[in-house]
Design a protein around this motif. Structure first.
Motif, mmCIF file in Angstrom:
data_model
loop_
_atom_site.group_PDB
_atom_site.id
_atom_site.type_symbol
_atom_site.label_atom_id
_atom_site.label_comp_id
_atom_site.label_asym_id
_atom_site.label_seq_id
_atom_site.Cartn_x
_atom_site.Cartn_y
_atom_site.Cartn_z
ATOM 1 N N ASN A 43 0.801 -1.328 0.196
ATOM 2 C CA ASN A 43 0.127 -0.017 0.134
ATOM 3 C C ASN A 43 0.882 1.239 0.111
ATOM 4 O O ASN A 43 0.700 2.307 -0.613
ATOM 5 C CB ASN A 43 -0.943 0.054 1.283
ATOM 6 C CG ASN A 43 -1.946 -1.245 1.121
ATOM 7 O OD1 ASN A 43 -2.237 -1.591 -0.194
ATOM 8 N ND2 ASN A 43 -2.911 -1.424 2.203
ATOM 9 N N LEU A 48 -1.137 4.185 -1.240
ATOM 10 C CA LEU A 48 -2.688 3.985 -1.022
ATOM 11 C C LEU A 48 -2.661 4.176 0.522
ATOM 12 O O LEU A 48 -1.747 4.130 1.309
ATOM 13 C CB LEU A 48 -2.814 2.466 -1.325
ATOM 14 C CG LEU A 48 -2.910 1.993 -2.940
ATOM 15 C CD1 LEU A 48 -3.062 0.499 -2.784
ATOM 16 C CD2 LEU A 48 -3.895 2.783 -3.614
ATOM 17 N N THR A 52 -5.895 -0.061 3.116
ATOM 18 C CA THR A 52 -6.538 -0.590 1.999
ATOM 19 C C THR A 52 -6.306 -1.919 1.621
ATOM 20 O O THR A 52 -5.351 -2.611 1.844
ATOM 21 C CB THR A 52 -5.650 0.314 0.715
ATOM 22 O OG1 THR A 52 -5.928 1.792 0.942
ATOM 23 C CG2 THR A 52 -6.432 -0.141 -0.610
ATOM 24 N N PHE A 71 -9.622 -2.315 -5.214
ATOM 25 C CA PHE A 71 -9.069 -1.806 -3.996
ATOM 26 C C PHE A 71 -10.208 -1.220 -3.292
ATOM 27 O O PHE A 71 -11.046 -0.689 -3.751
ATOM 28 C CB PHE A 71 -8.117 -0.569 -4.274
ATOM 29 C CG PHE A 71 -6.791 -1.136 -5.162
ATOM 30 C CD1 PHE A 71 -5.803 -1.822 -4.202
ATOM 31 C CD2 PHE A 71 -6.859 -1.097 -6.413
ATOM 32 C CE1 PHE A 71 -4.822 -2.165 -4.928
ATOM 33 C CE2 PHE A 71 -5.723 -1.477 -6.941
ATOM 34 C CZ PHE A 71 -4.447 -1.799 -6.377
#
Length: 91
Positions: A43, A48, A52, A71
């Motif tokens: 991630n 991200l 996530t 996702f």
């Protein structure tokens, strides 16, 4: 250096189940099982949010593999297409 092998291609999709259905039912390709993962290092590498969750499924045809990934929470949508006017164009 020329490319000599393509291992697999990943495509991010908004709805994994719907995308699997398209490739399996619409195109007749084999779909592997859905796999889930939540990896903090991955991630971070992708930028991200922490926590996530990623779900993936492999679509196989001949000797090639296409990996679909979704996702949760989803990322930002692609920007809307922009139209530009070419100079000198009358349209």
């Amino acid at each position: 250096m020329p490319v000599t092998q393509l291992v697999h291609v990943d495509i991010t999709v908004a709805d994994l189940d719907r995308a699997i259905g398209f490739f399996r039912d619409g195109l007749g390709l084999d779909a592997g099982p859905v796999q889930s993962s939540q990896d903090a290092r991955w991630n971070a590498l992708l930028g991200l949010k922490a926590g996530t969750h990623m779900r993936t499924a492999d679509i196989c045809f001949d000797r090639e593999t296409l990996r679909l990934a979704a996702f949760d929470p989803p990322g930002a949508p692609y920007p809307a297409p922009r139209a530009s006017k070419i100079r000198g164009s009358s349209t």
